[in-house]
Design an enzyme around this catalytic site. Structure first.
Site, PDB file in Angstrom:
ATOM      1  N   HIS A 168      -4.602   5.107 -26.172  1.00 32.40           N
ATOM      2  CA  HIS A 168      -4.147   5.868 -27.351  1.00 32.40           C
ATOM      3  C   HIS A 168      -4.202   7.382 -27.138  1.00 32.40           C
ATOM      4  O   HIS A 168      -3.474   8.126 -27.773  1.00 32.40           O
ATOM      5  CB  HIS A 168      -4.922   5.453 -28.609  1.00 32.40           C
ATOM      6  CG  HIS A 168      -6.340   5.907 -28.663  1.00 32.40           C
ATOM      7  ND1 HIS A 168      -7.371   5.168 -28.140  1.00 32.40           N
ATOM      8  CD2 HIS A 168      -6.905   7.034 -29.163  1.00 32.40           C
ATOM      9  CE1 HIS A 168      -8.519   5.823 -28.328  1.00 32.40           C
ATOM     10  NE2 HIS A 168      -8.259   6.958 -28.940  1.00 32.40           N
ATOM     11  N   LYS A 212      -3.287  13.177 -23.708  1.00 32.68           N
ATOM     12  CA  LYS A 212      -4.213  14.270 -23.380  1.00 32.68           C
ATOM     13  C   LYS A 212      -4.089  14.691 -21.921  1.00 32.68           C
ATOM     14  O   LYS A 212      -4.617  15.725 -21.522  1.00 32.68           O
ATOM     15  CB  LYS A 212      -5.654  13.865 -23.699  1.00 32.68           C
ATOM     16  CG  LYS A 212      -5.921  13.890 -25.198  1.00 32.68           C
ATOM     17  CD  LYS A 212      -7.378  13.690 -25.518  1.00 32.68           C
ATOM     18  CE  LYS A 212      -7.597  13.780 -27.034  1.00 32.68           C
ATOM     19  NZ  LYS A 212      -8.952  13.324 -27.408  1.00 32.68           N
ATOM     20  N   ASP A 223     -11.012   4.863 -33.954  1.00 31.29           N
ATOM     21  CA  ASP A 223     -11.068   6.132 -33.219  1.00 31.29           C
ATOM     22  C   ASP A 223     -12.097   7.070 -33.847  1.00 31.29           C
ATOM     23  O   ASP A 223     -12.967   7.624 -33.177  1.00 31.29           O
ATOM     24  CB  ASP A 223      -9.659   6.757 -33.242  1.00 31.29           C
ATOM     25  CG  ASP A 223      -9.550   8.002 -32.371  1.00 31.29           C
ATOM     26  OD1 ASP A 223     -10.382   8.166 -31.452  1.00 31.29           O
ATOM     27  OD2 ASP A 223      -8.625   8.807 -32.608  1.00 31.29           O
TER      28      ASP A 223
HETATM   29 FE   LIG Z   1      -6.436  10.891 -30.272  1.00 30.75          FE
END
Ligand SMILES: [Fe+2]
Length: 340
Positions: free
Chosen positions: A199, A203, A281
């Site tokens: 997910h 990044k 998360d």
């Molecule tokens: Fe995230």
């Protein structure tokens, strides 16, 4: 035509009517190519299969110790890889069709057809079962390779960003536990696990300094960090997953009241998987250590979702998450949610 030098096919007839059994024996002897074995009950079939095995079973559905379609289930449990041909006395197409739906390879109606027809039916059944098993094995292999690939992608990101090492894996464990608590199917849970494991993939496009910097980020830097949801979705968009993985990634920071990013989606515009990811998360992130702050602990994490249920987080998901943490505690972040 069968190879005359091929070894005979070991066939087991399970039939309690001696007349029917005798007839099949005669017809098959005429056709040739079979080692014919005969038992009269389910219990005797089990003993025979345990001791001798067979390459195919011809199965009567009304035995002294087993009746109807249930007989098929019992035989499949006894010998999962064995082709089964149902031998039905009712000149009834429906029983045969139901038997095939129940996992048999074919059916024969008693008193119809000669030895060659029985022989052909058995041979095709063996062939069909072999293909079925191979197809199943190759599908399982593909699924395993897919998950291994997704795990490798997950590790690639976490190697670059060691501060969040293990984050995606732990989110995946919690997300799957929540989904399972909500009664989702194994297939849907596999998709949820896949989305969770990558997910934060986007990044990869965020300077690692932004991710690990203690203290507040500038608005510009924060904007770059926030871009990871859309970037991650773009990276996997071209992969033909059997689940909406790109949408899960794109939406994992969306909030029910529209206060999330990148699109500010509201309520049911956010797919169910992303609503679970959002909760898993946040709970994982708050309860674990982050470079810019020490771990706040599970209580703080649960307060966040409790305080913002309905506004930010789906109440059903919050409920399920609280229940899961109540019963499993932090052990929920442990190993192997789907048994891989
Ligand atoms: Fe995230």
């Amino acid at each position: 035509m069968r190879d005359p030098n091929a070894p005979p096919i070991r066939l087991l007839l399970v039939e309690d009517n001696p007349g029917d059994a005798r007839l099949v024996r005669l017809l098959l002897a005429e056709a040739g190519g079979f080692e014919f074995n005969h038992v009269e009950t389910m219990a005797a079939a089990k003993a025979w299969l345990d001791g001798n095995g067979a390459e195919a079973v011809l199965l009567d559905l009304s035995l002294p110790d087993s009746h109807g379609l249930e007989t098929i289930d019992r035989m499949r449990r006894l010998a999962p890889l064995m082709p089964i041909i149902v031998f039905t006395g009712l000149a009834d197409e429906d029983t045969g069709v139901a038997a095939v739906k129940r996992g048999c390879q074919d059916y024969l109606v008693k008193g119809v057809g000669d030895g060659h027809m029985i022989s052909r039916t058995v041979l095709y059944a063996i062939e069909r079962k072999t293909l079925e098993v191979e197809r199943q094995q190759s599908a399982e292999r593909m699924k395993k390779v897919l998950l291994q690939t997704v795990r490798a992608m997950s590790l690639t990101l976490e190697m670059r960003d060691p501060y969040t090492a293990g984050h995606q894996r732990r989110v995946a464990q919690l997300a799957v536990a929540i989904g399972r608590h909500m009664g989702w199917s194994e297939h849907t849970l596999e998709g949820l696990q896949t989305g969770a494991l990558i997910h934060d993939l986007g990044k990869i496009n965020v300077p690692s300094d932004f991710l690990s910097r203690p203290g507040k980020l500038s608005d510009a830097a924060f904007g770059v960090v926030r871009s990871h949801a859309a970037v991650g979705a773009e990276i996997v968009e071209g992969i033909d997953f059997p689940w909406p993985v790109a949408a899960m990634i794109r939406q994992h920071h969306e909030r029910l009241d529209g206060s999330g990013y990148p699109l500010g989606l509201v309520g049911s515009q956010i797919i169910p998987e992303a609503r679970i990811l959002a909760v898993a998360d946040v709970v994982e992130a708050i309860s674990s250590h982050r470079p810019y702050r020490p771990a706040l602990g599970m209580e703080a994490a649960l307060s966040e979702i409790r305080d913002h249920t309905v506004t930010r987080y789906d109440p059903e998901v919050v409920e399920a998450c609280l229940a899961v943490i109540r019963t499993e505690g932090e052990a929920v972040f442990g190993e192997a949610a789907l048994g891989h």
